[in-house]
Scaffold this active site. Structure first.
Site, mmCIF file in Angstrom:
data_model
loop_
_atom_site.group_PDB
_atom_site.id
_atom_site.type_symbol
_atom_site.label_atom_id
_atom_site.label_comp_id
_atom_site.label_asym_id
_atom_site.label_seq_id
_atom_site.Cartn_x
_atom_site.Cartn_y
_atom_site.Cartn_z
ATOM 1 N N VAL A 66 14.190 -1.527 0.870
ATOM 2 C CA VAL A 66 14.629 -2.698 1.639
ATOM 3 C C VAL A 66 14.450 -3.937 0.768
ATOM 4 O O VAL A 66 13.384 -4.143 0.191
ATOM 5 C CB VAL A 66 13.791 -2.852 2.934
ATOM 6 C CG1 VAL A 66 14.169 -4.153 3.658
ATOM 7 C CG2 VAL A 66 13.982 -1.667 3.857
ATOM 8 N N ALA A 111 10.854 -7.219 -1.598
ATOM 9 C CA ALA A 111 11.435 -5.901 -1.353
ATOM 10 C C ALA A 111 10.306 -4.896 -1.150
ATOM 11 O O ALA A 111 9.131 -5.216 -1.379
ATOM 12 C CB ALA A 111 12.304 -5.480 -2.537
ATOM 13 N N LYS A 112 10.641 -3.735 -0.693
ATOM 14 C CA LYS A 112 9.650 -2.668 -0.563
ATOM 15 C C LYS A 112 10.389 -1.354 -0.467
ATOM 16 O O LYS A 112 11.543 -1.309 -0.014
ATOM 17 C CB LYS A 112 8.809 -2.871 0.709
ATOM 18 C CG LYS A 112 7.455 -2.213 0.649
ATOM 19 C CD LYS A 112 6.443 -3.076 -0.077
ATOM 20 C CE LYS A 112 5.114 -2.406 -0.228
ATOM 21 N NZ LYS A 112 4.127 -3.304 -0.850
ATOM 22 N N GLY A 113 9.720 -0.276 -0.870
ATOM 23 C CA GLY A 113 10.321 1.047 -0.757
ATOM 24 C C GLY A 113 9.315 2.036 -0.239
ATOM 25 O O GLY A 113 8.101 1.791 -0.273
ATOM 26 N N ASP A 152 2.516 1.293 -5.141
ATOM 27 C CA ASP A 152 1.897 0.960 -3.861
ATOM 28 C C ASP A 152 1.117 2.211 -3.458
ATOM 29 O O ASP A 152 0.804 3.043 -4.319
ATOM 30 C CB ASP A 152 2.980 0.580 -2.836
ATOM 31 C CG ASP A 152 2.410 -0.107 -1.607
ATOM 32 O OD1 ASP A 152 1.959 -1.248 -1.713
ATOM 33 O OD2 ASP A 152 2.390 0.509 -0.534
#
Ligand code: NAD
Length: 422
Positions: A66, A111-113, A152
């Site tokens: 995202v 953003a992040k995944g 992460d």
């Protein structure tokens, strides 16, 4: 209405992000249109990831990436591997990254995944195949100018090396700047491992000035003795702070005169736990966070300070090393208790700041020594702390609201300057 929520809902990351966003937008008198734009993710993708398991079975995993905002620069944010990853969680974490990068004023969006999987049950080969296929699935979204992933939960520098290699194979040349948190040998930055803990120490030192405290007079309790908490403990102890308590998931250790952090690290290395350390006494881990102290650093995980326990805290300064350690309902209790909160999007931004330095160094192809990394980090953290607290004083709001207001203001300004492409 918030105050009556059941605890499980209180802990929802999307709610936490939304409440803080709305509070700041309200104070800024932001118009509805801009609110809509800033609260919706700019772009998101869901990919199915077929992976051949070691036993010959074919399994399909689900992954997300995202990009909440790319208004101020490429997206930036980690990738987590966990069984309970959800699109809502990834969206919330992506928006946090937008605000965090804006608070420390580095030229990134958020953003992040995440991939739904249980890495503890997977072999190294399976994890590598999963990572490479996930990377291929999101490859149109990432890149040094587009979106730069990082480690992460349950991902690390080895996973970053696989992502970098897969991306490089697709574009046909080595592209170290596509991810950060890489091994040093592949373009990682000096000082990255310590950066988040170092950032926590720097902003705490700034907060002490407001209380007329010196490190020698400051009693600190730290929850979590991992990357962030362990480094914060080590660096704070070196700077003269008295670390009187360390809290882990399986126990807590206390010494009113200050723990010898290097010896405690050695003890943990030898025994696998902080429990039974002869330089302190074992205490109940549930009570340790509520010890009388000057600074509490929750640096373990989210939602540890809630409406149920916030009233029991006995610290003067709360430095949020973890992401989201305090629920939105607990915010009000902390304000009533006049606890000086250094909010997560400022306190733990040292990590993403040195990730930014890593990206800059990769793009320059020229690497800095550790002193330069640390001094530039200090400059950014001290400046950001000053900006947030000055903003809070000017607008008569608490530090968290000030940090969000500053961030929303900066991202909103970038949006307005760019205008709408239609
Ligand atoms: P980590 O896994 O290295 O360390 C976490 C430590 O906390 C572990 O030792 C674990 O045993 C302990 N722990 C877990 N749950 C606990 C609990 N309920 N009570 C007490 N101890 C507990 O992780 P980390 O990289 O140090 O990250 C910690 C937090 O900081 C996370 O919220 C993460 O998102 C956030 N964060 C990390 C970075 C970074 O650069 N590593 C940057 C920004 C934010």
């Amino acid at each position: 209405m918030l105050a009556t929520l059941p605890l499980e809902q209180e802990k929802n990351p999307w709610l936490a992000a939304e409440v803080r966003f709305n509070r700041a937008a309200e104070k800024l008198k932001m118009d509805d249109g801009m609110r809509k734009v800033l609260s919706m993710p700019a772009r998101e993708i869901t990919v199915s990831i077929p992976v051949m398991l070691d036993d010959g079975r074919l399994e399909v995993f689900i992954g997300y990436r995202v990009q909440h905002s790319i208004a101020r620069g490429p997206g930036k944010g980690g990738i987590r591997y966990a069984p309970d990853v959800s699109l809502d969680e990834v969206r919330a974490l992506a928006s946090w990254m937008t605000w965090k990068c804006a608070v420390v004023n580095i030229p990134f969006g958020g953003a992040k995944g995440g991939v739904i999987c249980n890495p503890n049950l997977m072999s190294d080969n399976e994890l590598e195949r999963l990572t490479r296929r996930y990377t291929a699935g999101i490859i149109e979204m990432i890149g040094p100018e587009r979106d730069i992933p990082a480690p992460d939960m349950n991902t690390n520098e080895r996973v970053m090396a696989w992502i970098m290699d897969t991306y490089a194979m697709h574009v046909g040349h080595a592209t170290t700047a596509v991810v950060t948190g890489k091994p040093m040998e592949l373009g990682g930055s000096r000082g990255r491992k310590e950066a988040t803990g170092r950032g926590c120490m720097i902003v705490t030192l700034e907060a002490l000035k407001k209380f007329g405290l010196r490190p020698e007079d400051t009693r600190v309790v730290i929850q979590g003795f991992g990357n962030v908490g362990g480094m914060a403990a080590r660096l704070m102890a070196r700077a003269g702070f008295r670390i009187i308590g360390i809290v882990e998931y399986n126990g807590a250790v206390y010494n009113r005169n200050g723990l010898d952090i290097e010896a405690l690290m050695l003890h943990r290395q030898e025994t696998g736990s902080i429990v039974g350390f002869d330089g302190g006494e074992d205490i109940d881990r549930h009570e340790a966070m509520f010890l009388d102290c000057d600074v509490l650093v929750p640096a373990a995980t989210e939602n540890v300070i809630t409406s149920e326990n916030a009233a029991n805290l006995r610290c003067r300064i709360l430095c949020e090393g973890a992401n989201g350690p305090t629920t939105a309902i607990a915010d009000e209790i902390l304000a009533d208790k006049k606890i000086f909160v250094i909010p997560d999007i400022l306190a733990n931004a040292g990590g993403v700041t040195v990730s930014y330095f890593e990206w800059v160094q990769d793009r320059q192809g020229f690497f800095w020594n550790e002193d330069l990394v640390n001094s530039r980090l200090e400059e950014i953290m001290v400046g950001s702390f000053g900006a947030v607290t000055a903003y809070g004083e000017k607008h008569r709001v608490d530090n968290r609201t000030a940090a969000y207001m500053l961030a929303l203001d900066r991202v909103g300004c970038a949006m307005r300057l760019r205008g709408l492409y239609a």
